[in-house]
Design a protein around this motif. Structure first.
Motif, short mmCIF file in Angstrom:
data_model
loop_
_atom_site.label_atom_id
_atom_site.label_comp_id
_atom_site.label_asym_id
_atom_site.label_seq_id
_atom_site.Cartn_x
_atom_site.Cartn_y
_atom_site.Cartn_z
N GLU A 272 0.82 -1.20 0.00
CA GLU A 272 0.00 0.00 0.00
C GLU A 272 0.86 1.26 0.00
O GLU A 272 1.97 1.28 0.54
CB GLU A 272 -0.96 0.02 1.21
N PHE A 273 0.30 2.29 -0.59
CA PHE A 273 0.95 3.60 -0.65
C PHE A 273 1.00 4.23 0.73
O PHE A 273 0.04 4.14 1.50
CB PHE A 273 0.16 4.49 -1.61
N VAL A 274 2.12 4.87 1.05
CA VAL A 274 2.26 5.58 2.32
C VAL A 274 2.47 7.07 2.08
O VAL A 274 1.74 7.90 2.63
CB VAL A 274 3.43 5.02 3.15
N ALA A 275 3.47 7.41 1.27
CA ALA A 275 3.80 8.82 1.08
C ALA A 275 4.51 8.99 -0.25
O ALA A 275 5.17 8.07 -0.74
CB ALA A 275 4.69 9.32 2.20
N VAL A 276 4.38 10.19 -0.84
CA VAL A 276 5.05 10.50 -2.09
C VAL A 276 5.47 11.96 -2.11
O VAL A 276 4.80 12.81 -1.52
CB VAL A 276 4.15 10.18 -3.31
N MET A 277 6.60 12.20 -2.74
CA MET A 277 7.05 13.56 -3.02
C MET A 277 7.28 13.64 -4.52
O MET A 277 8.07 12.87 -5.07
CB MET A 277 8.33 13.92 -2.26
N ILE A 278 6.56 14.55 -5.18
CA ILE A 278 6.75 14.67 -6.62
C ILE A 278 7.81 15.72 -6.93
O ILE A 278 8.28 16.42 -6.02
CB ILE A 278 5.43 14.95 -7.35
N SER A 279 8.18 15.84 -8.19
CA SER A 279 9.34 16.63 -8.57
C SER A 279 9.23 18.11 -8.22
O SER A 279 10.24 18.79 -8.04
CB SER A 279 9.62 16.48 -10.07
N ASP A 280 8.00 18.62 -8.07
CA ASP A 280 7.85 20.03 -7.72
C ASP A 280 7.87 20.25 -6.21
O ASP A 280 7.69 21.38 -5.75
CB ASP A 280 6.56 20.60 -8.31
N GLY A 281 8.09 19.19 -5.45
CA GLY A 281 8.17 19.30 -4.00
C GLY A 281 6.89 19.02 -3.25
O GLY A 281 6.90 18.91 -2.03
N ASN A 282 5.78 18.93 -3.97
CA ASN A 282 4.52 18.64 -3.30
C ASN A 282 4.55 17.22 -2.74
O ASN A 282 5.16 16.32 -3.31
CB ASN A 282 3.34 18.79 -4.27
N THR A 283 3.86 17.04 -1.62
CA THR A 283 3.81 15.74 -0.97
C THR A 283 2.35 15.30 -0.78
O THR A 283 1.44 16.12 -0.76
CB THR A 283 4.51 15.77 0.39
N ASN A 284 2.20 14.00 -0.63
CA ASN A 284 0.88 13.44 -0.35
C ASN A 284 1.07 12.21 0.52
O ASN A 284 2.09 11.51 0.43
CB ASN A 284 0.16 13.07 -1.65
N TYR A 285 0.09 11.96 1.39
CA TYR A 285 0.17 10.87 2.35
C TYR A 285 -1.14 10.11 2.40
O TYR A 285 -2.22 10.69 2.19
CB TYR A 285 0.48 11.40 3.75
N VAL A 286 -1.05 8.84 2.74
CA VAL A 286 -2.27 8.10 3.03
C VAL A 286 -2.86 8.68 4.31
O VAL A 286 -2.11 9.13 5.20
CB VAL A 286 -1.97 6.58 3.16
N ASP A 287 -4.17 8.70 4.41
CA ASP A 287 -4.82 9.37 5.54
C ASP A 287 -4.33 8.86 6.90
O ASP A 287 -4.19 9.64 7.85
CB ASP A 287 -6.34 9.20 5.44
N SER A 288 -4.05 7.58 6.99
CA SER A 288 -3.71 6.98 8.29
C SER A 288 -2.38 7.47 8.85
O SER A 288 -2.10 7.26 10.04
CB SER A 288 -3.71 5.46 8.18
N VAL A 289 -1.53 8.10 8.03
CA VAL A 289 -0.22 8.57 8.53
C VAL A 289 -0.09 10.08 8.50
O VAL A 289 0.95 10.60 8.93
CB VAL A 289 0.94 7.93 7.74
N LYS A 290 -1.09 10.78 8.01
CA LYS A 290 -1.01 12.24 7.97
C LYS A 290 -0.80 12.81 9.37
O LYS A 290 -1.37 12.31 10.34
CB LYS A 290 -2.29 12.81 7.35
N GLU A 291 0.01 13.84 9.45
CA GLU A 291 0.37 14.49 10.71
C GLU A 291 1.33 13.66 11.55
O GLU A 291 1.78 14.13 12.60
CB GLU A 291 -0.88 14.83 11.56
N ARG A 292 1.67 12.45 11.11
CA ARG A 292 2.63 11.62 11.86
C ARG A 292 3.90 11.33 11.06
O ARG A 292 4.98 11.24 11.63
CB ARG A 292 1.98 10.29 12.27
#
Length: 121
Positions: A46-66
């Motif tokens: 399963e996906f946990v976190a990603v950083m794309i080339s422009d620096g934006n990040t995204n997280y699975v809801d269960s790990v956000k803020e942690r």
């Protein structure tokens, strides 16, 4: 040949922290995204976190803020800082790089061998 080597996993008590590292080596022309995934036995990765080339990040809801994904381009290393760990975070964590080895070439996904994270008292 692009290689990813993860480190930093281990056993930690609930509420504790770990920082995973992913050292990237080899000839890669450009990276479109770096990410972390995890897998437990019998389940899909399963996906946990990603950083794309422009620096934006995204997280699975269960790990956000942690959890926080970051990278040090000078060291060719990607990190995953994990705070306030919970037993349900127990899994093998994999680093992923999506990139091109030549200009305008196809995108490839590269994976590390994984590092075990166990959260238990």
């Amino acid at each position: 040949q692009v290689q990813l080597v993860e480190s930093g996993g281990g056993l930690v008590q609930p509420g504790g922290s770990l920082r995973l590292s992913c050292a990237v080596s080899g000839r890669i022309f450009s990276i479109s995204a770096t990410g972390w995934y995890r897998q437990v036995p019998g389940k899909q990765r399963e996906f946990v976190a990603v950083m794309i080339s422009d620096g934006n990040t995204n997280y699975v809801d269960s790990v956000k803020e942690r959890f926080t994904i970051s990278e040090d381009n000078a060291k060719n290393t990607v990190y995953l800082q994990m705070n306030n760990l919970k037993p349900e975070d127990t899994a093998v964590y994999y680093c992923n790089i999506r990139g091109r080895t030549v200009p305008a070439g196809p995108l490839y996904d590269y994976w590390g061998q994984g590092t075990q994270v166990t959260v238990s008292s």
